[in-house]
Design an enzyme around this catalytic site. Structure first.
Site, PDB file in Angstrom:
ATOM      1  N   SER A 130      14.091 104.814 126.364  1.00 33.72           N
ATOM      2  CA  SER A 130      13.285 106.014 126.568  1.00 33.72           C
ATOM      3  C   SER A 130      13.831 107.170 125.732  1.00 33.72           C
ATOM      4  CB  SER A 130      13.237 106.354 128.063  1.00 33.72           C
ATOM      5  OG  SER A 130      12.262 107.323 128.338  1.00 33.72           O
ATOM      6  N   HIS A 167       7.558 100.764 131.833  1.00 34.48           N
ATOM      7  CA  HIS A 167       8.631 101.541 131.220  1.00 34.48           C
ATOM      8  C   HIS A 167       9.945 101.269 131.944  1.00 34.48           C
ATOM      9  CE1 HIS A 167       9.952 104.878 128.667  1.00 34.48           C
ATOM     10  NE2 HIS A 167      10.611 105.364 129.712  1.00 34.48           N
TER      11      HIS A 167
END
Length: 415
Positions: free
Chosen positions: A252, A394
């Site tokens: 991320s 994610h």
């Protein structure tokens, strides 16, 4: 050689979404192998001496900023070493990194696990963590972080203070024993020790050591990146570690920092981003998922102030992320995406890798041969470039780790 301008892109997503969607978008991306003076780059010498340097400067000025490292001194000290850690599986080292100026000292701890069953020196994966070194494993001998830690009730972190209850709460993203079994070491430091991930407090970390005018054209990502580089400064001095086989990685926002560290520091042999999205591996000009305006609104402290002038003006930005990934050449680069992580624009992440290929071709390496997104859960390795899109959202999963370890095996045994 692949085109570097005006691609027509077709994105297909998968039946597992329950909705099949297809979108088309035509745009122009900046020329990769044309210098600022309009010179065509056709040999590696000109790439290294001219074009790569131009690209790095463009990213410093317009996206990430420059860390003013000349104003501080960095000293790293081994404060503990246990050669019988994790029931004899590992050697655990804890390194204190002190960032020193005339004003004060800021401390960050570097945690290292090295496999005991493999020959010295060992290859190592280096990455930042989100909630403190102690959260990657329940090992009670890992010191709690001294710096800023994000509040998270789920992880037993309150009032920006870590507690013993939060030990090992992120172990699902850090399969330490498996990494060791594969013959790799792991090194990590807490990104909050470097710069708090808070728009009101990010200058309370190592930026607090500087004069205000020194840091007015930079942001938190530059500080996190500098932390990775200072960790690397120690790793290359440790005789237990193979300085030629160090991989920098991140998930991320920390994937953005890993890519920037890999672009700036050619000592990293492999550079890996996991779900890094906008400002990471994804193309800006696709304007899919999170865009520049949105990321600057949500996280105004991450990038250089100049980056904000490109809100809703992606086409005016003089760079795009295929240039970012190309700046890592001729070293290894791997991009990991997730099928349901639409905010990170998985296809845009792949296209950056694909359109970075002309530079790898200058060096004579094989490269991905199609614009089409690779099959889900089937990693693609071509020359020194790797990519996968996995099922799920994610996160940093076991599949991701297995893919990155496999790429490292392939890379270090091939080149």
């Amino acid at each position: 050689m692949k085109p570097t301008k005006t691609p027509t892109l077709i994105l297909s997503f998968f039946a597992s979404f329950a909705i099949y969607c297809q979108s088309e978008n035509t745009y122009s991306i900046p020329e990769l192998l044309t210098s600022n003076s309009k010179e065509q780059i056709t040999i590696t010498k000109d790439w290294e001496r001219k074009r790569r340097k131009e690209i790095i400067e463009l990213f410093k000025t317009n996206v990430y900023g420059s860390f003013p490292k000349q104003e501080i001194t960095v000293k790293s000290n081994l404060i503990s070493e246990d050669k019988n850690a994790l029931c004899g599986k590992a050697t655990r080292k804890i390194i204190t990194i002190n960032f020193i100026s005339k004003k004060d000292t800021v401390r960050a701890d570097l945690l290292i696990y090295l496999p005991n069953q493999t020959k010295i020196p060992r290859p190592v994966f280096l990455g930042l963590n989100f909630f403190g070194n102690h959260t990657i494993h329940p090992d009670k001998n890992i010191p709690l972080p001294k710096g800023f830690v994000k509040n998270n009730a789920e992880f037993f972190i309150f009032d920006n203070t870590a507690t013993n209850k939060s030990r090992g709460v992120r172990a699902n993203r850090w399969p330490v024993e498996h990494i060791l079994e594969r013959g790799y070491g792991l090194a990590t430091l807490h990104y909050g020790d470097l710069a708090p991930d808070n728009p009101e407090k990010y200058q309370e970390g190592i930026y607090s050591l500087f004069k205000n005018e020194s840091i007015d054209q930079t942001g938190a990502i530059a500080a996190w990146t500098f932390g990775l580089q200072t960790a690397m400064d120690y790793l290359v001095t440790d005789s237990d570690i193979d300085s030629e086989k160090i991989t920098v990685f991140g998930h991320s926002r920390l994937g953005k920092a890993a890519l920037w560290a890999g672009a700036l520091d050619e000592r990293f042999s492999i550079v890996i981003s996991n779900d890094s999205g906008c400002g990471g591996a994804a193309l800006f000009r696709r304007k899919k998922g999170e865009d520049i305006a949105e990321i600057n609104k949500l996280f105004p402290h991450w990038f250089a102030p100049n980056f904000h002038q490109f809100n809703k003006k992606e086409n005016e930005l003089p760079v795009d992320q295929h240039m970012f990934l190309a700046s890592i050449a001729p070293r290894g680069v791997y991009v990991g995406s997730a099928e349901r992580d639409l905010n990170a624009d998985p296809y845009g992440e792949y296209l950056s890798l694909y359109y970075a290929s002309p530079v790898y071709e200058l060096y004579g390496y094989d490269t991905p041969q199609t614009e089409n997104l690779p099959t889900i859960n089937k990693p693609l390795i071509s020359g020194k470039q790797g990519y996968h899109i996995r099922a799920g959202g994610h996160d940093m999963s076991r599949f991701d780790w297995e893919s990155y370890l496999n790429f490292a095996d392939y890379y270090f045994n091939t080149y």
